[in-house]
Design an enzyme around this catalytic site. Structure first.
Site, PDB file in Angstrom:
ATOM      1  N   ARG A  60      21.759  26.946  35.881  1.00 13.83           N
ATOM      2  CA  ARG A  60      21.363  27.400  37.222  1.00 13.83           C
ATOM      3  C   ARG A  60      20.993  28.872  37.263  1.00 13.83           C
ATOM      4  O   ARG A  60      20.324  29.334  38.196  1.00 13.83           O
ATOM      5  CB  ARG A  60      22.449  27.054  38.248  1.00 13.83           C
ATOM      6  CG  ARG A  60      22.367  25.585  38.658  1.00 13.83           C
ATOM      7  CD  ARG A  60      23.554  25.239  39.480  1.00 13.83           C
ATOM      8  NE  ARG A  60      24.763  25.495  38.705  1.00 13.83           N
ATOM      9  CZ  ARG A  60      25.822  24.717  38.650  1.00 13.83           C
ATOM     10  NH1 ARG A  60      25.868  23.661  39.361  1.00 13.83           N
ATOM     11  NH2 ARG A  60      26.853  25.001  37.902  1.00 13.83           N
ATOM     12  N   GLU A  97      39.242  26.629  30.677  1.00 15.12           N
ATOM     13  CA  GLU A  97      40.603  26.256  31.091  1.00 15.12           C
ATOM     14  C   GLU A  97      41.211  25.282  30.062  1.00 15.12           C
ATOM     15  O   GLU A  97      42.340  25.438  29.636  1.00 15.12           O
ATOM     16  CB  GLU A  97      40.526  25.611  32.475  1.00 15.12           C
ATOM     17  CG  GLU A  97      41.853  25.568  33.179  1.00 15.12           C
ATOM     18  CD  GLU A  97      41.730  24.913  34.546  1.00 15.12           C
ATOM     19  OE1 GLU A  97      40.585  24.684  34.999  1.00 15.12           O
ATOM     20  OE2 GLU A  97      42.776  24.628  35.132  1.00 15.12           O
TER      21      GLU A  97
END
Ligand code: AMP
Length: 172
Positions: A60, A97
């Site tokens: 993006r 994560e």
């Protein structure tokens, strides 16, 4: 004039996994005035940073980075996900994560000494942005700043790129 994109960011709860609120920018892209204004304001920030090249982060970051480069009359370069680039490249792995991610950049994407400005749609933990900055520096570029449409301030991503100026149009 108000920031038109602000009311057009769509929250999608539990995507791509439970507990994550995904900030969906599609409604911004569907609104010409909002998209154009966002690009113009991000381009103004890049100009203020005296950018000599724009580097978009896949994917993006390309949507905003390429029109910013065109608006400012600057070269556009890309950081891409692992295995997408055909030419000589540098590679940076960074922690997520859970697990790791890897991005790459062509060794000639930014000329040595060039002031490169990094663009992405959203700053979250900052790992992707820091990896992009590292790639630019590995090929001899100078990172002059980073610009985002959205910043999730509660994730403190700026700490990962604290040595550079960071701007974001919308902060949560
Ligand atoms: P990070 O490396 O954690 O700063 O993640 C930044 C990248 O992940 C950007 O390219 C974003 O497009 C994407 N991203 C992370 N969190 C979100 C979110 N909550 N909504 C939309 N995109 C996200």
């Amino acid at each position: 004039m108000p920031l038109l994109a602000e009311s057009l960011i769509r929250d999608v709860p539990d995507f791509p996994k439970e507990g994550i609120v995904f900030k969906d920018i599609h409604p911004v892209l569907q609104d010409h005035a909002a998209f154009q204004q966002a690009v113009a304001l991000m381009a103004a920030e890049a100009k203020r940073a005296q950018a000599e090249a724009i580097v978009g982060i896949e994917s993006r970051g390309f949507i905003f980075g390429a029109p910013i480069a065109l608006e400012l009359g600057l070269p556009f370069a890309m950081t891409r996900k692992l295995g997408k680039l055909p030419f000589d490249r540098v590679t940076e792995e960074y922690a997520l994560e859970y697990g790791t991610n890897t991005i790459e950049m062509h060794t000639d994407a930014v000329a040595p000494g060039t002031r490169a400005y990094i663009v992405d749609d959203l700053l979250a933990t900052g790992g992707t942005a820091a990896a992009a900055a590292s790639l630019i520096e590995q090929i001899g570029g100078e990172v002059c700043g980073l610009g985002f449409l959205i910043e999730l301030t509660f994730l403190a991503g700026r700490n990962c790129v604290r040595e550079y100026p960071v701007s974001a149009l919308i902060q949560y």
